[in-house]
Design an enzyme around this catalytic site. Structure first.
Site, PDB file in Angstrom:
ATOM      1  N   ALA A 100       0.814  -1.222   0.000  1.00 35.25           N
ATOM      2  CA  ALA A 100       0.000   0.000   0.000  1.00 35.25           C
ATOM      3  C   ALA A 100       0.845   1.269   0.000  1.00 35.25           C
ATOM      4  CB  ALA A 100      -0.950  -0.011   1.202  1.00 35.25           C
TER       5      ALA A 100
ATOM      6  N   ASP B  19       7.767  -8.256   4.055  1.00 34.38           N
ATOM      7  CA  ASP B  19       7.807  -8.834   2.713  1.00 34.38           C
ATOM      8  C   ASP B  19       6.780  -9.959   2.695  1.00 34.38           C
ATOM      9  OD1 ASP B  19       8.348 -10.303   0.439  1.00 34.38           O
ATOM     10  OD2 ASP B  19      10.528 -10.243   0.686  1.00 34.38           O
TER      11      ASP B  19
ATOM     12  N   TYR C 224       3.802 -13.667 -14.729  1.00 35.95           N
ATOM     13  CA  TYR C 224       2.813 -12.784 -14.085  1.00 35.95           C
ATOM     14  C   TYR C 224       1.378 -13.247 -14.388  1.00 35.95           C
ATOM     15  CZ  TYR C 224       0.373  -8.334 -13.129  1.00 35.95           C
ATOM     16  OH  TYR C 224      -0.477  -7.362 -12.659  1.00 35.95           O
TER      17      TYR C 224
ATOM     18  N   LYS D 227      -1.702 -14.394 -11.849  1.00 37.70           N
ATOM     19  CA  LYS D 227      -2.973 -13.660 -11.775  1.00 37.70           C
ATOM     20  C   LYS D 227      -4.157 -14.563 -12.112  1.00 37.70           C
ATOM     21  CE  LYS D 227      -1.233  -9.988 -10.169  1.00 37.70           C
ATOM     22  NZ  LYS D 227      -1.605  -9.536  -8.816  1.00 37.70           N
TER      23      LYS D 227
HETATM   24  P1  NAP Z   1       3.220  -0.819  -8.005  1.00 38.09           P
HETATM   25  O1  NAP Z   1       2.897   0.602  -8.304  1.00 38.09           O
HETATM   26  O2  NAP Z   1       4.461  -1.411  -8.556  1.00 38.09           O
HETATM   27  O3  NAP Z   1       3.211  -0.997  -6.412  1.00 38.09           O
HETATM   28  C1  NAP Z   1       3.462  -2.261  -5.879  1.00 38.09           C
HETATM   29  C2  NAP Z   1       3.256  -2.221  -4.390  1.00 38.09           C
HETATM   30  O4  NAP Z   1       3.478  -3.565  -3.903  1.00 38.09           O
HETATM   31  C3  NAP Z   1       4.245  -1.334  -3.680  1.00 38.09           C
HETATM   32  O5  NAP Z   1       3.619  -0.737  -2.574  1.00 38.09           O
HETATM   33  C4  NAP Z   1       5.334  -2.311  -3.214  1.00 38.09           C
HETATM   34  O6  NAP Z   1       5.970  -1.890  -2.018  1.00 38.09           O
HETATM   35  C5  NAP Z   1       4.480  -3.526  -2.906  1.00 38.09           C
HETATM   36  N1  NAP Z   1       5.246  -4.773  -2.905  1.00 38.09           N
HETATM   37  C6  NAP Z   1       5.921  -5.348  -3.927  1.00 38.09           C
HETATM   38  N2  NAP Z   1       6.485  -6.503  -3.514  1.00 38.09           N
HETATM   39  C7  NAP Z   1       6.148  -6.645  -2.206  1.00 38.09           C
HETATM   40  C8  NAP Z   1       6.428  -7.612  -1.234  1.00 38.09           C
HETATM   41  N3  NAP Z   1       7.176  -8.696  -1.513  1.00 38.09           N
HETATM   42  N4  NAP Z   1       5.926  -7.460   0.016  1.00 38.09           N
HETATM   43  C9  NAP Z   1       5.170  -6.374   0.327  1.00 38.09           C
HETATM   44  N5  NAP Z   1       4.875  -5.411  -0.563  1.00 38.09           N
HETATM   45  C10 NAP Z   1       5.373  -5.548  -1.813  1.00 38.09           C
HETATM   46  O7  NAP Z   1       2.039  -1.793  -8.468  1.00 38.09           O
HETATM   47  P2  NAP Z   1       0.502  -1.484  -8.809  1.00 38.09           P
HETATM   48  O8  NAP Z   1       0.424  -1.156 -10.236  1.00 38.09           O
HETATM   49  O9  NAP Z   1      -0.061  -0.566  -7.808  1.00 38.09           O
HETATM   50  O10 NAP Z   1      -0.098  -2.944  -8.640  1.00 38.09           O
HETATM   51  C11 NAP Z   1      -0.723  -3.366  -7.448  1.00 38.09           C
HETATM   52  C12 NAP Z   1      -1.431  -4.689  -7.715  1.00 38.09           C
HETATM   53  O11 NAP Z   1      -2.368  -4.509  -8.775  1.00 38.09           O
HETATM   54  C13 NAP Z   1      -0.495  -5.799  -8.157  1.00 38.09           C
HETATM   55  O12 NAP Z   1      -0.913  -7.037  -7.607  1.00 38.09           O
HETATM   56  C14 NAP Z   1      -0.656  -5.821  -9.661  1.00 38.09           C
HETATM   57  O13 NAP Z   1      -0.391  -7.086 -10.189  1.00 38.09           O
HETATM   58  C15 NAP Z   1      -2.115  -5.444  -9.801  1.00 38.09           C
HETATM   59  N6  NAP Z   1      -2.479  -4.866 -11.082  1.00 38.09           N
HETATM   60  C16 NAP Z   1      -1.834  -3.756 -11.563  1.00 38.09           C
HETATM   61  C17 NAP Z   1      -2.215  -3.237 -12.801  1.00 38.09           C
HETATM   62  C18 NAP Z   1      -1.575  -2.000 -13.407  1.00 38.09           C
HETATM   63  O14 NAP Z   1      -1.810  -1.746 -14.597  1.00 38.09           O
HETATM   64  N7  NAP Z   1      -0.842  -1.208 -12.671  1.00 38.09           N
HETATM   65  C19 NAP Z   1      -3.214  -3.871 -13.533  1.00 38.09           C
HETATM   66  C20 NAP Z   1      -3.839  -4.991 -13.013  1.00 38.09           C
HETATM   67  C21 NAP Z   1      -3.456  -5.470 -11.787  1.00 38.09           C
HETATM   68  P3  NAP Z   1       7.526  -1.487  -2.000  1.00 38.09           P
HETATM   69  O15 NAP Z   1       7.685  -0.318  -2.909  1.00 38.09           O
HETATM   70  O16 NAP Z   1       7.806  -1.183  -0.581  1.00 38.09           O
HETATM   71  O17 NAP Z   1       8.269  -2.698  -2.531  1.00 38.09           O
END
Ligand code: NAP
Length: 247
Positions: free
Chosen positions: A13, A63, A155, A159
């Site tokens: 988050a 993590d 990925y 999903k």
């Molecule tokens: P993002 O901007 O890259 O942010 C990822 C978040 O996850 C960051 O807060 C990161 O924290 C945290 N994170 C990563 N690895 C972690 C771990 N091992 N333990 C705890 N926290 C972790 O990603 P997002 O685009 O917001 O995506 C969030 C979710 O939505 C994901 O599951 C992604 O697959 C899904 N999603 C995204 C999209 C898109 O287009 N963006 C579309 C469909 C689904 P740190 O920075 O501290 O590592």
């Protein structure tokens, strides 16, 4: 406010979709746990934003791929707010490569976070959610799990895996009246999308009937609904929030 008395753990988050979800749930009166892995400064910024708006939140480093860290997070949550009642499994990563260039290490890294993290968080918080009056599990999948996507075999597999997981956990939670649902966003404007080259982004937009990428708030609104009592008769569902993309 729909979420007063709820304690919502949102993994990942500190940035992006998770950040939007945390802020939205707090605005509905929930106590919110802003989980992060390494972005400490950003996570505390989210807490500050929530508190300045009159809400209640803590930041907790863990993590999700490490079950000991997730168990330590649960203790911090319980000490701060009492048992969690809502878990939003949002944390996720990408390591994109054409399958023929993908190493087993690339595969395992994504599995460890995107599915291993789901196992760890759901198992650690399972009893808290099922003991709650309005317990909720919400998993964040992706349209990529439905359509597949070039360069994302690892990925997309994680999903898609969330669909079977959500439907099964919904059955196993139903006896306690807790629900489990899955949100499958389309392409959302976050750091994750920034890693996609511009020419590929242009091609993706042409496939979106509403003609734009999602804003974080488009996804957060759906999660807020699923966390609320308004969704109490919905479980085991996969909700596409993708601008009308087919799958
Ligand atoms: P993002 O901007 O890259 O942010 C990822 C978040 O996850 C960051 O807060 C990161 O924290 C945290 N994170 C990563 N690895 C972690 C771990 N091992 N333990 C705890 N926290 C972790 O990603 P997002 O685009 O917001 O995506 C969030 C979710 O939505 C994901 O599951 C992604 O697959 C899904 N999603 C995204 C999209 C898109 O287009 N963006 C579309 C469909 C689904 P740190 O920075 O501290 O590592």
């Amino acid at each position: 406010m729909d979420l007063e008395h709820q304690t919502c753990v949102v993994t990942g988050a500190s940035r992006g979709i998770g950040r939007g979800i945390a802020v939205e749930l707090a605005s509905e009166g929930a106590n919110v746990v802003v989980n992060y892995r390494s972005s400490e400064g950003e996570a505390y910024d989210v807490v500050e934003e929530i508190e300045e708006a009159g809400g209640s939140a803590i930041a907790v480093q863990a993590d999700v791929a490490n079950i000991d860290e997730v168990e330590a997070m649960r203790k911090k949550v319980t000490n701060a707010f009492g048992p969690a009642t809502v878990l939003v499994n949002n944390a996720g990563i990408t390591v994109d490569k054409k399958f023929t260039n993908m190493t087993r290490e690339d595969w395992d890294r994504v599995m460890d976070v995107n599915l291993g993290g789901i196992f760890n968080c759901t198992s650690v918080f399972f009893d808290d959610i099922t003991d709650a009056k309005d317990g909720r599990l919400i998993n964040i999948s992706s349209v990529v799990g439905q359509q597949g996507n070039y360069g994302q075999a690892n990925y997309a597999t994680t999903k898609s895996g969330l669909f079977g997981f959500t439907r099964t956990i919904a059955l196993e939670m139903a006896r306690s009246r807790a629900t489990a649902n899955c949100v499958a966003p389309g392409f959302v404007k976050t750091d994750m999308l920034e890693t996609v080259p511009d020419r590929v982004q242009e091609k993706i937009i042409q496939r979106i009937p509403l003609g734009r990428f999602a804003e974080v708030d488009d996804i957060a609104g759906m999660v807020s609904f699923l966390a609320s009592p308004k969704s109490s008769y919905m479980t085991g569902q996969i909700l596409g929030v993708n601008g009308g993309m087919e799958w």
